[in-house]
Write a protein that holds these residues in place. Structure first.
Motif, PDB file in Angstrom:
ATOM      1  N   ILE A  27      42.868  48.895  40.410  1.00  0.00           N
ATOM      2  CA  ILE A  27      42.740  47.465  40.125  1.00  0.00           C
ATOM      3  C   ILE A  27      43.913  46.678  40.695  1.00  0.00           C
ATOM      4  O   ILE A  27      43.941  45.457  40.599  1.00  0.00           O
ATOM      5  CB  ILE A  27      42.650  47.214  38.605  1.00  0.00           C
TER       6      ILE A  27
ATOM      7  N   PRO B  20      46.267  44.829  43.448  1.00  0.00           N
ATOM      8  CA  PRO B  20      46.006  44.203  44.744  1.00  0.00           C
ATOM      9  C   PRO B  20      46.464  45.121  45.874  1.00  0.00           C
ATOM     10  O   PRO B  20      47.322  45.978  45.684  1.00  0.00           O
ATOM     11  CB  PRO B  20      46.827  42.926  44.700  1.00  0.00           C
TER      12      PRO B  20
ATOM     13  N   ARG C 174      35.566  37.208  46.753  1.00  0.00           N
ATOM     14  CA  ARG C 174      34.542  37.927  45.976  1.00  0.00           C
ATOM     15  C   ARG C 174      33.676  36.944  45.214  1.00  0.00           C
ATOM     16  O   ARG C 174      32.452  37.069  45.160  1.00  0.00           O
ATOM     17  CB  ARG C 174      35.196  38.898  44.997  1.00  0.00           C
TER      18      ARG C 174
END
Ligand SMILES: Nc1ncnc2c1ncn2[C@@H]1O[C@H](COP(=O)(O)OP(=O)(O)OP(=O)(O)O)[C@@H](O)[C@H]1O
Ligand SMILES: Nc1ncnc2c1ncn2[C@@H]1O[C@H](COP(=O)(O)OP(=O)(O)OP(=O)(O)O)[C@@H](O)[C@H]1O
Ligand SMILES: CC(C)C[C@H](N)C(=O)O
Ligand SMILES: [Mg+2]
Ligand SMILES: [Mg+2]
Lengths: 267, 266, 381, 393, 296
Positions: free
Chosen positions: A164, A166, B47
């Motif tokens: 999770i 970056p 996203r």
């Protein structure tokens, strides 16, 4: 089946990494063509070149993922050319991957601990029976992992699943995992790709620190010339699998072949 | 009116808040850059537009309109059908498929017919000759940069109206990065709007007309690219200025975060 | 994220979630004080209960429990393989057979059972039991050239071969296995105490094989579970997960991939072997038909129902799968819409198959982490 | 718990497990969801029919009979569990399908439980126990009789080769023992073809036997295999007689492609008359069964099950007379039964636990016209070779 | 010699049936990378529908409905179950299909009861004899069908966008979605196709020389596993070759079992697995399967 390859505590003066006439062929194409260079102990050696020049392939050969079609790789006096990846790792050669290779659900801490694999002993029996030795070992190495995490600035993420984070942080985790192997030679494949300038500065600094405080050799593949030019003690330039230039950053930077093939006339 | 308009977009992944009330405009035919550090929320923003948050158990509030049409409630495929194509972060090529098939996959979302597809393929091949040479190699075996080219080419095959680029120059050699920059300009010149997420701020600000700077999930700065480029903040954090200092920092490790690591002995 | 793999190496009910999804930030391994103490009490209560069962339950339930415990051990084993290393195995039944028959051959005397010359070594039974487990491990080792090289589905089907080979040997190597008749299982005896049907009265309760074996099984299960947890949470566990998640990277990090794959295969075979020995002791006679593919599939079902990769999951799943049919048939008379066999309507046999099939589907659907995740709400897809 | 807790009721009858003043409980461990489902269904329903009739006729020993059924779906673990579950509460088992499982509990039966178990299996390996009693000729004896029939009919003679296709497992291998004995006696050669219950296509077996030049084939397998074998043989113009054991036929087969061929030259041996026979016993049963279970077809499982139940009933009656309804009592009673079961065409003798209850076999032939799909071609007979044959080595 | 030829041809013919079943596995695996243990139940479903209908509406229509029916069941499985698990790990999904299989099979077996259903095919037990070697017409039909269907799919996978979307979706759903691929549709279609194929396979698996469709038919489907694997789980060609290899091995091992009796009799079922293991030792991804990528 339960014992790990013997840990080799980094010798104060790590051995030189010598790549001699390494050729790698794949069906129909030559990814590396008689490439030679030597990474002096404790130096930062940059390998640069256009995309597809063979940099990662070089790393794959150095870390045993690929078998060289011909040529040899030596770390000091030991021949790595035909060794399996885990054996090479056992000798203290650690790497990061250009495309992330982190288990998405394992916590950062676990990923880093995996780096300690070669330095730890406890196998199925010891861990299964929770022998004191295993417990002691675990404690010892968890502490070290935390130390390293703080060093590269991941202490806050330790308990998060790597997946999770970056992109940039994930690259840091990879760097940390490699450091956790306490390597003699550290292979970094584009460690600062996908980072903002000041993040690059930090990581560049970390790399420099690593070299200075641990005195280990670092092979660096990076497309950010600014960083390369200033971090590297020596540079090898590849193009189409051939070594087209080599020397100090300054020499390389002004080499017309390099400019023509790689840098272009930068503004 | 704006081609893409994002209003009060907030996104969270479970407990993690990734974006807070972000509003972004991508004017028609313009290139809009989005800068920001690690974890700023750039990828999340894309996203949200492509509606793939679901794959990451992310949920968002706010509105996203494309050509006045709301994208909320659409599936990723429909967004693509509307002409919004994304080049995802980290290449994401179909490793086990051949380069050729990857490009065909890219064309699946295309609105054009066979002819356009064929034309698109030629264009991609002339942009990235290596993709033609390696047509029948499995994409996973390409080099990082080659994969990046493939990802780019794949998106172009779809004949996008709005192109979302997540760090297209990632891992590209300087020459190739420059080449990509040109390409983006060309595409844009043919009327495709572009939303460009880039770490390489130099390139980004040079290409873009307007730019946004995200900082931990919020829009910290926004405005005409050249103005931003001039601002200290941006110069310090995102522009070449750093690299000199980076050098010093690097060489005589003085930079804030860095400290020295004791050698392991056991 | 299609390689998404359940997280492993975790305490039964704590630890980052075993589902195929990242744990939300914060759900660390650490537990707040009160919670932990509550759990310890629960564990205590549970153990006491388990220890008391033989005094209250009749043979049928004890036997059911024994089957469940044996299954649990086997399930833990296959969970190490499938859950933590991503190696599918459908050959588990084979290793159960090796354990069961190995024990009979090592412990049994040479004899003649209806027509078959049976050879046996007549070793002390406790030694035989241990050797049988090792034997199963060795059998796993023999398979390691394949176990070390194949991945996922391929290994899964390849291991099917073991089932067929196993069955073939069981039926044809008469002098060792007793062929279709199977072999009588010599009762286990420890320090002169024999776990057979001769009655021993403990606190006014007649102890027979089931009662006695109960404690053996309990001990074996406890040991197996703790051992597995140790492995999963320790260095090997991390190596196994690494192999599952990224084979090449694992190698580069210094993990001897083939060796570990083979190693975990051997380990899980030993678990199966132990389960086999226990089952044999409960059955009192080996039945070749038993060690077929259906059995292997049941074990896979167990670990999914319980929760891939977690030890407690394996145990819970095993209990669920083995006890469900028993409960259903036992109470078939009182259950609605389930009617006794032969009276037409849904027979208990069918009912339990429906439930069991549906359970596999539903559990994975609604509790991605398996039954053991019941306690961690607030995680919906 | 070996009936030690025996008490005596007012009429002075000793009772033990499974018997109360008003009720006698019997167990049935059957397979209604597994490979032998068709057999299990018929047997169980027939036994439930028997219970109904018996109770209607006032029960036995002034007690109603109750049949507790457990379906194990041919799963060993479930079977053993079911036995353990019922054992304490039943007097004995009127049915136990799955000879492997019977073998698995045999020790317990003989050692402590001592309740009568009547398996629906005819493997000689089950002989020798006072309590586990096979009803009818064992597969080996049956096979000898089948081969004898072929000899008698001059379909084969000394020196011929005959093929034997048999299941892996007790059923087939016990039958093989029989055929080998018969072959020795009659100077025949056996060509073996071992198969597994999952094989459904006998093409390869047929070609092999054809090449070996066999003059006849014995099949000791399931109905499907028999159908395939006979069908393929006929289709490929390999016209030899085929004989099969009682478990190698089911009337459902007549509806399949092989139906025609089966009725041509296929013979089945069994220790009962076919359900469709005109004789009084089968006829009566057929009628009652059809009335009770109109939806379900008739097959020989019906007779097998009913017959087994009535054997148990007979033992109960005898035990009642000697005022001992404990397990021992019933066991002893059973050991005194002989000449029983004539109404199904064969008389059984249970006095010797080591021998099958009969050595006679009825030879039958598939026939679409008769209910149950079988008609008698040779009434119960014992082949000399079968007389001399000692099942257990 | 003729024995050999006869066994060989017999093996090839049954092998083509296995190939058909294996193809079903391959389709699902290509589309979802899941080993579909529920295939046997799809097969049962298709066969059942055909069997119950052929008396009333005739064979070919019945077969058509059977194929459609199985396709529907397949789609239902995808829609009600598999779809909900997108993103779950593949071995979990494989195990989920086991659950699905149990449910469907139980239901069908319940309906079938103890019957042996015939599918009313036109070939009956006719055989053709060439040079002293006889072959069942059903099996020739099977061979033709297998060859035909497999070619069709080979082409479909290679040249249609369906094939591309399928592989893309299987390999990386999220990115596939970014390409405008409708994941739902792709996997739904795959399952439908697998169902249809299963129905066809069911036909040839239950007609002469096998007695007919009944509860144990699904076991026979297992033989397709070694076929699919040794051919390569993601290769249509593999399915064909694998099927034939398995069929021939089985047939020869059975036919010559008296010569192989030192291995114990009845190795017919075993032999294919031994061959499979041998193949996997040399080619871990099967004969035609795509090898694991070895690049980082
Ligand atoms: N396993 C392989 N099979 C076939 N070709 C390969 C393989 N590995 C690498 N190649 C090819 O070899 C060439 C060199 O690849 P490599 O990854 O070393 O390039 P690189 O220098 O790392 O480029 P980049 O900077 O883009 O990462 C590329 O053209 C690549 O396609
Ligand atoms: N799947 C996820 N689950 C939970 N949190 C996530 C997930 N993906 C991203 N995040 C969080 O959301 C925030 C924004 O992430 P995002 O990837 O958008 O940053 P970014 O700007 O793209 O960073 P980078 O430049 O490194 O790619 C980060 O804090 C990250 O930890
Ligand atoms: C054919 C069967 C009814 C007999 C077989 N021996 C069994 O297992 O029961
Ligand atoms: Mg590279
Ligand atoms: Mg990003």
């Amino acid at each position: 089946m339960t014992t790990a390859p013997a840990a080799t505590a980094p010798a104060t003066a790590p051995a030189a990494l010598a790549v001699r006439d390494v050729t790698v062929r794949f069906a129909g194409l030559t990814a590396l063509d008689a490439v030679s260079f030597t990474v002096e102990p404790g130096s930062v050696h940059a390998v640069i070149g256009p995309n597809g020049a063979g940099k990662s392939t070089t790393f794959n050969v150095l870390s045993g993922v690929y078998r060289a079609t011909s040529g040899t790789v030596h770390l000091g006096s030991t021949d790595l050319t035909r060794l399996a990846p885990h054996r090479i790792a056992g000798l203290g050669i650690a790497r990061t991957f250009q495309n992330l290779a982190l288990p998405p659900h394992a916590t950062v801490a676990d990923s880093l601990l995996l780096g300690r694999h070669r330095l730890t002993r406890s196998g199925f029996l010891a861990s299964g029976l929770r022998l004191p030795s295993a417990a002691r070992e675990a404690r010892l190495h968890r502490d070290r992992v935390r130390e390293i995490a703080e060093f590269i600035g991941l202490e806050k993420e330790l308990e998060l699943p790597a997946g999770i984070l970056p992109y940039g942080k994930q690259k840091l985790v990879e760097l940390g995992r490699a450091l956790c192997m306490e390597p003699q030679v550290l292979l970094l494949d584009e460690p600062i790709a996908g980072m903002t300038a000041d993040e690059r500065r930090r990581v560049a600094a970390v790399v420099a620190d690593v070299r200075d405080s641990l005195g280990i050799s670092i092979v660096l593949v990076e497309h950010d010339m600014g960083v390369v030019m200033r971090l590297a003690d020596a540079v090898t330039v590849l193009d189409f699998g051939r070594r087209i230039a080599g020397g100090t950053p300054a020499e390389v930077q002004n080499d017309p072949a390099v400019v023509q093939a790689y840098l272009g006339t930068q503004e | 009116m704006a081609t893409l308009e994002i209003r009060e977009l907030s996104v969270g992944y479970g407990p993690v808040r990734a974006l807070r009330d972000v509003s972004v405009d991508v004017p028609p035919g313009a290139i809009t850059a989005v800068l920001g550090g690690n974890g700023a929320g750039k990828t999340t923003l894309l996203r949200a537009v492509s509606r793939t948050l679901g794959f990451h158990r992310g949920t968002g509030t706010g509105t996203i309109r494309f050509d006045g049409r709301s994208l909320d409630g659409l599936g990723p495929a429909q967004v693509v059908a509307a002409g919004v194509i994304q080049v995802p972060e980290g290449r994401q090529v179909f490793a086990r498929m051949t380069v050729a098939d990857n490009l065909r996959a890219g064309a699946l979302g295309a609105r054009g017919g066979r002819k356009e597809t064929a034309a698109g393929l030629d264009r991609v091949h002339e942009l990235f000759p290596v993709l033609a040479e390696r047509a029948h190699q499995r994409a996973g075996l390409l080099s990082g940069g080659e994969q990046q080219m493939l990802a780019m080419g794949r998106a172009l095959m779809a004949g996008p109206r709005l192109l979302l680029l997540d760090e297209p120059s990632l891992g590209l050699a300087p020459l190739m990065a420059a080449r990509i920059a040109e390409t983006i300009q060309e595409i844009n010149a043919t009327g495709t709007s572009v939303m460009l997420v880039e770490q390489n701020a130099a390139i980004a600000l040079r290409l873009a007309s307007t730019a946004y700077v995200l900082d931990v999930g919020e829009v910290a700065l926004e405005g005409p690219a050249d103005e931003l480029a001039a601002s200290d903040e941006v110069r310090r954090r995102y522009l070449g200025v750093v690299d000199e200092t980076a050098a010093e920092d690097a060489t005589q490790a003085v930079a804030g975060p860095s400290r020295s690591l004791s050698r392991w002995s056991a | 994220m299609s390689e998404a793999m359940p997280d492993t190496a975790q305490e039964p009910s704590v630890g980052p979630d075993a589902g195929a999804k990242p744990a939300p930030a914060g759900s660390g391994r650490t537990l707040t004080g009160p919670l932990r103490s509550i759990r310890t009490y629960l564990w205590l209560a549970g153990s006491v209960l388990l220890l008391l069962f033989p005094f209250y339950l009749d043979r049928f339930w004890l036997q059911a429990g024994l089957f469940a415990m044996a299954a649990a051990i086997g399930a833990i084993g296959i969970n190490l393989l499938t859950g933590s290393t991503g190696q599918l195995s459908m050959g588990h039944a084979f290793f159960l057979a090796v354990g069961a028959y190995g024990y009979c051959i090592l412990a049994g005397e040479s004899s003649t059972e209806n027509g078959h010359e049976l050879s046996g070594l007549g070793l002390p039974t406790w030694l035989a039991a241990i050797l049988a487990v090792l034997l199963a491990g060795a059998a796993g080792g023999l398979f390691s050239p394949i176990a070390g090289r194949l991945r996922g589905a391929y290994l899964g089907i390849a291991t099917l071969a073991l089932i067929f080979i196993g069955q073939h040997v069981l039926f044809n190597a008469g002098s060792l296995t007793g062929g279709f008749n199977g072999r009588a299982v010599p009762p286990l005896s420890l320090f002169g105490f024999t776990f057979d049907d001769t009655e021993v009265v403990v606190a006014a309760v007649p102890f027979q094989a089931s009662e006695k074996l109960w404690y053996v099984a309990l001990a074996a299960l406890a040991f197996s579970a703790l051992f597995a947890r140790g492995v999963l949470r320790g260095r090997p566990g991390r190596a196994l997960n690494a192999i599952r998640d990224h084979r090449i990277a694992a190698g580069v990090m210094g993990v001897p991939v083939a060796r570990y794959r083979a190693g975990v295969f051997v380990l899980s075979s030993m678990y199966a072997g132990l389960a086999g020995v226990l089952l044999a002791l409960v059955f009192q006679r080996t039945v070749p038909e038993y060690f077929g593919m259906v059995l292997s599939l049941e074990y896979l079902a167990m670990i999914v129902i319980g929760g891939l990769g977690s030890v407690a999951g394996a145990v819970v799943g095993a209990a669920f799968v083995t006890l469900l049919p028993q409960v259903l048939t036992h109470y078939s008379d009182s259950l609605p819409l389930v009617s006794a066999p032969g009276t037409g309507g849904l027979t208990p046999g069918e009912a339990s198959r429906y439930l069991y099939g549906a359970a596999v589907v539903a559990v994975v659907l609604f509790l991605p982490g398996g039954l053991t995740r019941l306690k961690k709400p607030g995680e919906k897809k | 718990d070996t009936g030690g807790g025996a008490e005596t009721d007012k009429t002075g009858v000793k009772t033990g497990e499974g018997v109360t003043d008003s009720k006698i409980t019997l167990g049935a461990l059957t397979d209604m969801t597994g490979v032998y489902a068709s057999l299990g269904k018929s047997v169980t329903q027939a036994q439930q029919l028997w219970v109904k009739e018996t109770n209607a006729a006032g029960g036995i020993c002034d007690r109603q009979i109750e049949l507790t059924v457990r379906d194990h779906g041919y799963d060993p673990q479930k079977a053993i569990a079911a036995y353990t579950e019922l054992e304490p509460d039943v007097l004995g088992f009127a049915q136990f399908i799955g000879s492997p499982f019977v073998a698995a509990v045999e020790q317990r039966v003989d050692g402590q439980d001592k309740g009568i178990v009547l398996p629906q299996a005819w493997s000689a390996n089950l002989l020798g126990s006072e309590y586990v009693r096979v009803i009818g000729a064992t597969y080996d004896v049956e096979t000898i009789n089948l081969i004898d029939y072929l000899l008698a009919e001059k379909r084969i003679t000394e020196g011929d080769k005959i093929g034997h296709v048999y299941f892996e497992g007790d059923y087939g291998e016990n039958a093989l023992a029989g055929s080998q004995h018969a072959a020795k006696e009659a100077g025949l050669t056996i060509v073996e073809q071992k198969i597994k219950p999952t094989d459904n296509d006998m093409t390869a077996q047929v070609s092999a036997l054809k090449q070996a030049g066999v003059k006849a084939i014995v099949i000791s397998a399931g109905p499907r295999q028999a159908a395939s074998l006979v069908g393929v043989a006929a289709a490929t113009g390999f016209n030899v007689p085929v004989v099969g054991n009682n478990s190698a036929y089911a009337p459902q087969l007549l509806a399949t492609q092989a139906g025609k061929a089966l009725q041509k030259d296929y013979y089945i041996g069994s220790s009962t008359l076919p359900i469709g026979d005109a004789a009084e016993g089968p006829a009566k049963l057929a009628k009652a069964y059809a009335a009770q279970y109109p939806k379900d077809g008739l097959d020989n499982g019906v007779i097998a099950g009913y017959n087994a139940a009535s054997v148990f009933g007979e033992a109960l009656k005898k035990a009642c007379e000697s005022k001992d309804l404990t397990r021992e009592g019933v066991g002893k009673a059973l050991l005194t039964i002989k000449g029983f079961g004539a109404d199904f065409g064969i008389s059984h003798d249970f006095t010797d636990p080591a021998a099958p209850s009969t050595r006679e076999t009825v030879i039958m032939k598939p026939d679409a016209k008769t209910p149950g799909g079988l008609k008698v071609v040779r009434p119960a007979e014992v082949a000399p070779a079968a007389e001399s044959f000692a099942s257990k080595s | 010699m003729t024995t050999f030829i006869e066994l060989l041809l017999g093996g090839l013919s049954i092998g083509s049936v296995y190939a058909l079943i294996a193809l079903g596995f391959v389709v699902i695996f290509k589309a979802t990378e899941v080993v579909n243990f529920a295939h046997a139940s799809l097969l049962l479903a298709g066969g059942y529908v055909t069997a119950v209908l052929h008396d009333d509406i005739g064979f070919w229509p019945a077969l058509g409905v059977g194929i459609a029916g199985a396709a529907v069941v397949g789609s239902a499985v995808e829609f009600c179950v598999m779809r909900r698990y997108r993103g779950s790990d593949h071995s979990v999904l494989a195990i989920v299909t086991i659950g699905v299989d149990i449910v469907i099979t139980t239901e069908l077996v319940r309906r079938m009861g103890t019957e042996v259903l015939s599918l009313g095919d036109p070939w009956g037990d006719d055989v053709v004899t060439v040079g002293g070697v006889t072959l069942a017409e059903t099996r020739i039909a099977a061979f033709v069908a297998a060859a035909l269907l497999i070619t069709v799919f080979l082409l479909a996978f290679r040249y249609t966008s369906w094939g591309v979307s399928m592989r893309a979706a299987a390999e990386n759903p999220q990115t596939a979605a970014l390409m405008g691929i409708r994941l739902g549709r792709v996997s739904l279609s795959a399952w439908a196709v697998a169902g249809a194929l299963a129905a066809v396979a069911a036909l040839f698996l239950t007609v002469f020389p096998t007695p007919g469709l009944e509860r144990a038919t699904s076991f026979a489907a297992l033989k397709a596993f070694p076929a699919a694997i040794l051919g390569g789980l993601d290769s249509t060609t593999g399915a064909l070759v694998g099927g034939l290899v398995v069929g021939v091995t089985e047939s020869l091992a059975t036919g010559y079992q008296s010569d192989l009796s030192f291995l114990g009799r009845g190795i017919g079922d075993l032999a294919p697995y031994l061959v499979m293991v041998a193949v996997l030792l040399i080619r871990p991804a099967g004969l035609f399967g795509t090898k694991e990528l070895a690049r980082v």
